[in-house]
Scaffold this motif. Sequence first.
Motif, PDB file in Angstrom:
ATOM      1  N   ARG A  89      46.308  45.815  31.510  1.00 58.92           N
ATOM      2  CA  ARG A  89      46.358  44.567  32.264  1.00 58.92           C
ATOM      3  C   ARG A  89      45.121  44.506  33.146  1.00 58.92           C
ATOM      4  NH1 ARG A  89      49.597  43.305  37.411  1.00 58.92           N
ATOM      5  NH2 ARG A  89      50.155  45.492  37.225  1.00 58.92           N
TER       6      ARG A  89
ATOM      7  N   GLU B 280      43.194  41.985  36.019  1.00 58.05           N
ATOM      8  CA  GLU B 280      43.322  40.817  36.884  1.00 58.05           C
ATOM      9  C   GLU B 280      42.003  40.538  37.578  1.00 58.05           C
ATOM     10  OE1 GLU B 280      48.049  41.026  38.014  1.00 58.05           O
ATOM     11  OE2 GLU B 280      46.582  41.571  39.548  1.00 58.05           O
ATOM     12  N   TYR B 281      41.729  39.255  37.764  1.00 55.80           N
ATOM     13  CA  TYR B 281      40.515  38.805  38.435  1.00 55.80           C
ATOM     14  C   TYR B 281      40.897  38.062  39.703  1.00 55.80           C
ATOM     15  CZ  TYR B 281      38.326  39.887  33.999  1.00 55.80           C
ATOM     16  OH  TYR B 281      37.885  40.548  32.880  1.00 55.80           O
ATOM     17  N   SER B 282      40.126  38.306  40.744  1.00 58.50           N
ATOM     18  CA  SER B 282      40.329  37.604  42.010  1.00 58.50           C
ATOM     19  C   SER B 282      38.971  37.425  42.665  1.00 58.50           C
ATOM     20  CB  SER B 282      41.264  38.399  42.922  1.00 58.50           C
ATOM     21  OG  SER B 282      40.722  39.684  43.179  1.00 58.50           O
TER      22      SER B 282
ATOM     23  N   ARG C 159      37.341  42.624  39.679  1.00 58.04           N
ATOM     24  CA  ARG C 159      38.079  42.893  38.436  1.00 58.04           C
ATOM     25  C   ARG C 159      38.890  44.161  38.639  1.00 58.04           C
ATOM     26  NH1 ARG C 159      36.808  45.993  33.617  1.00 58.04           N
ATOM     27  NH2 ARG C 159      37.732  44.981  31.794  1.00 58.04           N
ATOM     28  N   GLU C 160      40.207  44.036  38.457  1.00 60.64           N
ATOM     29  CA  GLU C 160      41.070  45.198  38.621  1.00 60.64           C
ATOM     30  C   GLU C 160      41.774  45.501  37.309  1.00 60.64           C
ATOM     31  OE1 GLU C 160      44.429  47.044  41.611  1.00 60.64           O
ATOM     32  OE2 GLU C 160      43.606  45.048  42.003  1.00 60.64           O
TER      33      GLU C 160
ATOM     34  N   GLU D 252      45.191  33.732  31.385  1.00 65.62           N
ATOM     35  CA  GLU D 252      45.484  32.609  32.283  1.00 65.62           C
ATOM     36  C   GLU D 252      44.214  31.823  32.572  1.00 65.62           C
ATOM     37  OE1 GLU D 252      48.920  33.766  35.368  1.00 65.62           O
ATOM     38  OE2 GLU D 252      47.250  35.194  35.361  1.00 65.62           O
TER      39      GLU D 252
ATOM     40  N   THR E   2      44.875  35.100  42.200  1.00 62.55           N
ATOM     41  CA  THR E   2      44.541  36.068  41.160  1.00 62.55           C
ATOM     42  C   THR E   2      45.009  35.558  39.798  1.00 62.55           C
ATOM     43  OG1 THR E   2      44.737  37.865  42.749  1.00 62.55           O
ATOM     44  CG2 THR E   2      44.908  38.462  40.426  1.00 62.55           C
ATOM     45  N   ARG E   3      44.177  35.793  38.779  1.00 63.66           N
ATOM     46  CA  ARG E   3      44.496  35.374  37.421  1.00 63.66           C
ATOM     47  C   ARG E   3      44.189  36.495  36.438  1.00 63.66           C
ATOM     48  NH1 ARG E   3      46.231  31.725  40.037  1.00 63.66           N
ATOM     49  NH2 ARG E   3      45.965  29.513  39.729  1.00 63.66           N
ATOM     50  N   ARG E   4      44.978  36.557  35.377  1.00 66.23           N
ATOM     51  CA  ARG E   4      44.668  37.428  34.253  1.00 66.23           C
ATOM     52  C   ARG E   4      43.728  36.675  33.325  1.00 66.23           C
ATOM     53  NH1 ARG E   4      50.065  40.388  32.268  1.00 66.23           N
ATOM     54  NH2 ARG E   4      48.519  41.458  31.003  1.00 66.23           N
TER      55      ARG E   4
END
Length: 116
Positions: A79, A81-83, A70-71, A42, A37-39
């Motif tokens: 914030r 986060e992508y995964s 996408r969360e 990042e 997972t990345r922001r």
Amino acid sequence: MRPSTEHAATVCPVEVTVSIVGGSWKLTIIQKLLAGTRRFGELRREVGDVTDRVLTRQLRDLESDGLVHREVFAEVPPRVEYSLTTRGQTLQPLVEMMDQWGRQWADEHTPINASN
């Protein structure tokens, strides 16, 4: 299904794959998300010379195609986060093969330093 993918489906399966992962930076984004997972920031740093606008567009396409999750967290500041989704993770063998092929090609086509 996005219109470009829908059209590709009438051509051949390879075109579907290219339609989904063949945009600017998409495979690089997928490769980085395979590591976890990345922001957004990042990803922007890890992907390289990509603008915020292009990265946002590519992430939206990948999300629309069911490859990226996408969360958004209800925090201040927000914030996000992508995964990779389960479907997105199935691209790992393809990305690894392309990485290996690209490294081999680059090794074979890199000029030998004349001073060696």
